[in-house]
Design a protein around this motif. Structure first.
Motif, short mmCIF file in Angstrom:
data_model
loop_
_atom_site.label_atom_id
_atom_site.label_comp_id
_atom_site.label_asym_id
_atom_site.label_seq_id
_atom_site.Cartn_x
_atom_site.Cartn_y
_atom_site.Cartn_z
N ARG A 75 10.11 -15.60 2.43
CA ARG A 75 10.22 -14.95 3.73
C ARG A 75 8.90 -14.32 4.16
NH1 ARG A 75 14.84 -10.50 4.88
NH2 ARG A 75 13.65 -9.28 3.39
N ASN A 76 8.10 -13.93 3.16
CA ASN A 76 6.83 -13.28 3.47
C ASN A 76 5.65 -14.25 3.50
OD1 ASN A 76 7.20 -10.21 3.70
ND2 ASN A 76 8.52 -10.79 2.00
N LEU A 77 5.94 -15.53 3.44
CA LEU A 77 4.87 -16.54 3.48
C LEU A 77 4.90 -17.31 4.79
CD1 LEU A 77 5.14 -17.90 -0.18
CD2 LEU A 77 3.53 -16.20 0.73
N GLU A 78 5.63 -16.81 5.75
CA GLU A 78 5.79 -17.52 7.01
C GLU A 78 4.44 -17.78 7.69
OE1 GLU A 78 8.84 -15.96 9.49
OE2 GLU A 78 8.25 -17.20 11.19
N ALA B 8 6.82 -8.16 -2.16
CA ALA B 8 6.42 -9.38 -1.45
C ALA B 8 6.00 -9.06 -0.01
CB ALA B 8 7.57 -10.39 -1.46
N ARG B 9 6.56 -8.00 0.56
CA ARG B 9 6.25 -7.71 1.96
C ARG B 9 4.78 -7.29 2.15
NH1 ARG B 9 8.14 -1.89 1.64
NH2 ARG B 9 10.32 -2.45 1.51
N ASP B 10 4.09 -6.94 1.07
CA ASP B 10 2.67 -6.57 1.16
C ASP B 10 1.73 -7.75 0.95
OD1 ASP B 10 3.17 -3.87 1.70
OD2 ASP B 10 3.38 -3.39 -0.43
N ILE B 11 2.29 -8.95 0.78
CA ILE B 11 1.47 -10.11 0.46
C ILE B 11 0.44 -10.39 1.56
CG2 ILE B 11 1.54 -12.65 0.34
CD1 ILE B 11 3.96 -12.36 -1.51
#
Lengths: 344, 99
Positions: free
Chosen positions: A76-79, A157-160
């Protein structure tokens, strides 16, 4: 059902599945179910390499475990990015727990790099691992064995995105694990189900015992007053496994077992006033002992869900707490049964 | 910042500064900011914040860090007691629940 796979991509190591970065209602439903312990141990992704967008030989490689919730948070965080995801086999366990047990470990990372031919898929030699896999993975050993350099990404993951923008650097905040209210609340359902195998039988036993009286046994008495011990028990249980985690920083004392006694007695007071703890002093004291002991045990159990308790600390606490909890619960139970025969 | 502190003076974390080369890996992997750098070498700043996860020891290329790591979990410790093993969560194949 793998609704998150959208076609395939041709690569030097054969066709690989391409995945969606958006969650569907199925993903949201699955996440909700697993938080409530439903099918939690079967919520898995097949290990292997997945494509996000249109990755090529220079694209970044993210590594994660095969608990689907971990995988879902990552994708979800690699969009909008073009990259690869290497899913290793952690037996469906989340990254941090798996790292602690060693299944998210150096050996499995190295094994997956080899069996999925990662070195033939990409020319660059960096792997981005979640920081919380570090208890199981030795970065220098992975490099020695495979030539790939492990770079630890942020905890969440949201900080990626910020991590990538900063040139693969995570800020101090991104490296630290906090334990705010919302995170604690999310863990409560799993802890409530900790005692699921006893949730029917124990209340039934108490219901049955409620029928004992100085004249012998009365089914009417059991049916009419048997709900009271059941309410007391569940209150003590929930005080330990729900109230204690929710109010954790505000309950005095550092030991979880003592926090649990505090919350157990805290919920016993309104029950005392409502009359479910019984009439005689001995019966009331017995319930304080049972509820305190039960809540204490469940609160201590929450150490397994926290992000900051050490093994040495928990061992030290348990050495005195466990015998005390057993003593409280057995004394309380014995006292309560004795009052069945003395007082009505 | 509001930080949780568990029991003090129990943590087994040890750092041999003479082996440290100042690579900062322990600072990177520690989830509780236990380490800092002084004179280009690692130091333990907040020992009581350590949860003994073992990430630092595992990722120290010089082997300068020692910690008895394991699951800081009461259920795991009881599991270990019942089986006569080290503390272990019951997370194998076919088990019904896990953290």
């Amino acid at each position: 059902m793998t609704s998150y796979i959208h076609g395939e991509i041709e690569t030097p190591v054969g066709p690989l599945p391409r995945i969606a970065t958006k969650w569907t209602h199925l993903d949201r439903w699955g996440a909700l179910k697993t938080r409530w312990s439903v099918g939690r141990m079967k919520y898995r992704v097949r290990p292997g390499i997945y494509a996000v967008g249109n990755p090529d030989r220079d694209s970044r490689v993210f590594v994660t475990g095969n608990f689907k919730l971990s995988f879902d948070h990552l994708r979800r965080n690699l969009e909008g990015l073009n990259c690869w995801i290497l899913v290793i086999d952690t037996k469906g366990i989340n990254v941090w727990c798996a790292a602690g047990k060693g299944s998210f470990g150096t050996k499995e990372v190295v094994r997956r790099i080899r069996i999925h031919h990662l070195a033939q898929l990409v020319d660059q030699r960096k792997l981005i691992l979640p920081q919380l896999s570090a208890p199981g993975v030795s970065a220098h050993e992975v490099r020695k064995m495979t030539g790939f350099t492990v770079v630890y990404g942020p905890v969440l993951a949201r900080d990626i995105r910020a991590f990538l923008d900063a040139g693969l650097k995570a800020s101090d905040e991104m490296r630290q694990v906090n334990f705010p209210l919302f995170e604690r609340l999310k863990l409560i359902p799993v802890d409530i189900f900790y005692g699921k195998q006893y949730m029917l039988i124990v209340p039934l036993v108490f219901l049955a015992l409620s029928g004992l009286n100085p004249q012998g046994y009365s089914f009417d008495l059991a049916l009419n007053s048997g709900w009271k011990p059941v309410v007391n028990l569940f209150s003590g249980y929930l005080a330990g496994c729900a109230l204690t985690p929710a109010l954790l920083p505000w309950i005095p004392f550092r030991r979880f077992s003592i926090k649990g006694v505090v919350t157990g007695w805290f919920v016993a007071v309104p029950l005392l006033l409502a009359g479910t703890l019984g009439i005689s002093l001995m019966e009331k004291v017995s319930w304080f002992l049972m509820m305190g002991g039960l809540s204490s045990f469940m609160a201590m159990n929450f150490t397994g869900s926290t992000t900051f308790t050490s093994l040495s600390g928990v061992q030290k606490e348990m050495k005195t707490a466990l015998p005390a909890q057993i003593a409280m619960a057995s004394l309380g139970l014995a006292g309560w049964i004795i009052t069945r025969f003395i007082f009505i | 910042m509001n930080r949780f502190v568990y029991l003090t003076d129990v943590v087994t974390l040890e750092l041999d500064v003479t082996k440290c080369t100042g690579c900062r890996m322990c600072l990177v992997v520690c989830p509780h900011a236990v380490f800092g750098i002084e004179n280009k070498r690692a130091v333990i700043l907040n020992k009581d914040l350590c949860m003994e996860c073992g990430a630092c020891a595992k990722n120290c290329p010089e082997g300068a860090i020692n910690v008895k790591s394991g699951v800081g979990c009461a259920a795991g410790i009881i599991n270990g007691l019942l089986r006569g093993t080290e503390p272990t969560c019951d997370c194998g194949e076919g088990s019904s629940s896990c953290c």
